[in-house]
Design an enzyme around this catalytic site. Structure first.
Site, short mmCIF file in Angstrom:
data_model
loop_
_atom_site.label_atom_id
_atom_site.label_comp_id
_atom_site.label_asym_id
_atom_site.label_seq_id
_atom_site.Cartn_x
_atom_site.Cartn_y
_atom_site.Cartn_z
N ASN A 73 -8.25 26.15 2.51
CA ASN A 73 -8.32 24.72 2.30
C ASN A 73 -6.97 24.10 1.93
O ASN A 73 -6.82 22.88 1.99
CB ASN A 73 -9.35 24.41 1.20
CG ASN A 73 -9.45 22.95 0.88
OD1 ASN A 73 -9.78 22.14 1.75
ND2 ASN A 73 -9.17 22.58 -0.36
N TYR A 76 1.52 15.88 9.69
CA TYR A 76 0.18 16.35 9.31
C TYR A 76 -0.66 16.64 10.55
O TYR A 76 -1.37 17.66 10.62
CB TYR A 76 -0.50 15.31 8.44
CG TYR A 76 -1.80 15.73 7.83
CD1 TYR A 76 -1.86 16.71 6.84
CD2 TYR A 76 -3.00 15.12 8.21
CE1 TYR A 76 -3.06 17.08 6.26
CE2 TYR A 76 -4.21 15.49 7.64
CZ TYR A 76 -4.23 16.47 6.67
OH TYR A 76 -5.43 16.84 6.10
N ALA A 85 -13.14 12.31 4.00
CA ALA A 85 -13.89 12.75 2.82
C ALA A 85 -13.17 12.21 1.59
O ALA A 85 -12.00 12.54 1.37
CB ALA A 85 -13.99 14.27 2.78
#
Length: 262
Positions: free
Chosen positions: A104, A170, A203
């Site tokens: 993660n 990213y 999220a």
């Protein structure tokens, strides 16, 4: 729009008896939610994070709820190979082996490509892509030696598919995570290990609020079909699925956890 607030899903012992390593698991983001969901599903977890204080707080909170034998923690900077090796050695020391890894750890940021420095580019790639590579490599070496199967779940992003201004570093890193997932899956199938990824759209968690403008968050939320962002545990539920026997025939896949529409 009707009220579509999600209802939290109770655990069903889908990961009973399994040991998992989860990186970047301190705090209230996807990693922390995944650690909690794994514990609710019966797993033992070893969590890591580069932020030692927040990691300790998370470990104490989870251990207080699920018991100290179920939760361990070790600080780990995934850009440091020695720390990565120490993390997986700790999993073996504590539990005698490993079943699941959730990669993660990642780093974002916003910069126009014309203004982006080499350091900005390299830092995001080193944490997000190279860190996932280091942990995947360490996990595969251990899982191959164990010869008892296993699962790796990498965290990608819809930005790896969809263009977004200011996110070149990213987006490149997350697209790389998807490609790494596919290649690792082909190699790991030989010794019974599955490698998949999840690709969330939006999220919400406290760190995202700190690094993203309110205007951009509002724009991204408006793109979602449900008119809301995902709760981190909703992403964690998909990670549980990929870690469990319910996804036994899936490998090399990237599952989009999104309600985003064009």
């Amino acid at each position: 729009m009707t009220d579509n607030k999600p209802q939290y899903v109770a655990g069903h012992t889908l990961l009973a008896g399994r040991t998992a390593v989860i990186t970047a698991a301190a705090g209230a983001g996807i990693g922390g939610a995944t650690a909690r969901r794994f514990l609710e599903e019966g797993a033992r977890v070893l969590i890591s994070d580069a932020h030692a204080r927040r990691l300790k707080e998370t470990e104490e909170a989870l251990a207080g709820e699920f018991g100290p034998d179920a939760v361990g923690a070790l600080p780990c900077d995934v850009t440091d190979e020695a720390q990565v090796q120490a993390l997986f050695a700790e999993a073996v020391r504590r539990h005698g082996g490993l079943d699941v890894v959730v990669n993660n750890a990642g780093l974002g940021g916003t910069a126009a490509l014309v203004d982006m420095t080499d350091e900005q580019w390299s830092r995001v790639l080193d944490v997000t892509l190279n860190g996932t590579f280091r942990c995947t490599r360490a996990a595969l070496r251990l899982l191959k030696e164990q010869d008892s199967g296993g699962v790796i779940v990498n965290i990608a992003s819809v930005v790896g598919w969809r263009a977004q201004a200011g996110q070149a570093h990213y987006a490149a890193a997350k697209a790389g995570v998807m490609a790494l997932t596919r290649c690792a899956a082909v190699e790991a199938a030989e010794f019974g290990v599955r490698v998949n990824a999840v690709s969330p759209s939006l999220a919400m968690h406290p760190h995202l609020v700190k690094v993203t403008s309110a205007e951009l968050l509002e724009e991204l939320t408006a793109r979602e079909a449900f008119g809301r962002y995902a709760e981190p545990w909703e992403v964690a539920n998909v990670i549980v699925f990929l870690a469990s026997g319910y996804s036994s025939y899936m490998t090399g896949e990237t599952v989009s956890v999104s309600s985003q529409h064009p």
